[in-house]
Design a protein around this motif. Sequence first.
Motif, PDB file in Angstrom:
ATOM      1  N   SER A 136       0.876  -1.178   0.095  1.00 35.89           N
ATOM      2  CA  SER A 136      -0.012   0.111  -0.021  1.00 35.89           C
ATOM      3  C   SER A 136       0.957   1.098  -0.013  1.00 35.89           C
ATOM      4  O   SER A 136       1.797   1.396   0.978  1.00 35.89           O
ATOM      5  CB  SER A 136      -0.882   0.152   1.113  1.00 35.89           C
ATOM      6  OG  SER A 136      -1.764  -1.208   1.211  1.00 35.89           O
TER       7      SER A 136
ATOM      8  N   LYS B  70      -5.002   2.844   1.696  1.00 40.73           N
ATOM      9  CA  LYS B  70      -5.733   1.514   2.167  1.00 40.73           C
ATOM     10  C   LYS B  70      -5.929   0.834   0.849  1.00 40.73           C
ATOM     11  O   LYS B  70      -6.265  -0.418   1.184  1.00 40.73           O
ATOM     12  CB  LYS B  70      -7.048   1.541   2.796  1.00 40.73           C
ATOM     13  CG  LYS B  70      -6.928   2.370   4.218  1.00 40.73           C
ATOM     14  CD  LYS B  70      -8.415   2.281   4.832  1.00 40.73           C
ATOM     15  CE  LYS B  70      -8.170   2.910   6.496  1.00 40.73           C
ATOM     16  NZ  LYS B  70      -9.102   3.027   7.218  1.00 40.73           N
TER      17      LYS B  70
ATOM     18  N   ASP C  51      -9.009  -4.502   0.365  1.00 38.96           N
ATOM     19  CA  ASP C  51      -9.055  -4.867   1.625  1.00 38.96           C
ATOM     20  C   ASP C  51      -7.763  -5.849   1.458  1.00 38.96           C
ATOM     21  O   ASP C  51      -7.053  -6.058   0.537  1.00 38.96           O
ATOM     22  CB  ASP C  51     -10.162  -5.586   1.939  1.00 38.96           C
ATOM     23  CG  ASP C  51     -10.746  -6.671   1.042  1.00 38.96           C
ATOM     24  OD1 ASP C  51      -9.883  -7.200   0.181  1.00 38.96           O
ATOM     25  OD2 ASP C  51     -11.948  -6.845   0.908  1.00 38.96           O
TER      26      ASP C  51
END
Length: 171
Positions: free
Chosen positions: A47, A52, A80
């Motif tokens: 990242s 995120k 995610d």
Amino acid sequence: MLHSCLFLLYIVFPDCVALDTVYANQPITYGKTIVSSGNMFELGFFSPGKSKNRYLGIWYKKISICTVVWVANRETPITDRSGMFKVSSYGNLEIPNGSNTMVWSSKLTVSGRSNKPVVVVMQLLDSGNLVVLESDNNSTNQNPIWQSFDYPCVTPRVFQKSKSNIDCYWN
């Protein structure tokens, strides 16, 4: 036999073994990486900054400031930690998300030159090149069928040769 022993060693002691080669359908998940044999480059999810978003990329291993040299899914980040990266038994590089929706793919399949079973491996080289190789079960000859150097996008590396005319920059 050697491949089976190395894979077993990786499963038993995953944090102690740095592998530069991944076989078909062995996933690389968030937090796991592969490292080139001379510890020059590393491939895995990252990242940038405080984002995120998760990207699959290659970066210099020995430089303290993360210097990314190639990104697969720069247009379609994973939002995610559910993503994974694998090479299929057909030679296609794939990044599905947690719901198994394809986020990125190399859109590649091995050639149908013969009816012999084919072994497909992905290897990160000390040049920073990620290559997909195919060979038949009885051969030590490996034929490259895809390489990241053909899709340069971030930081050019020494000895990088490209077939494409794609200009990409990582902002």
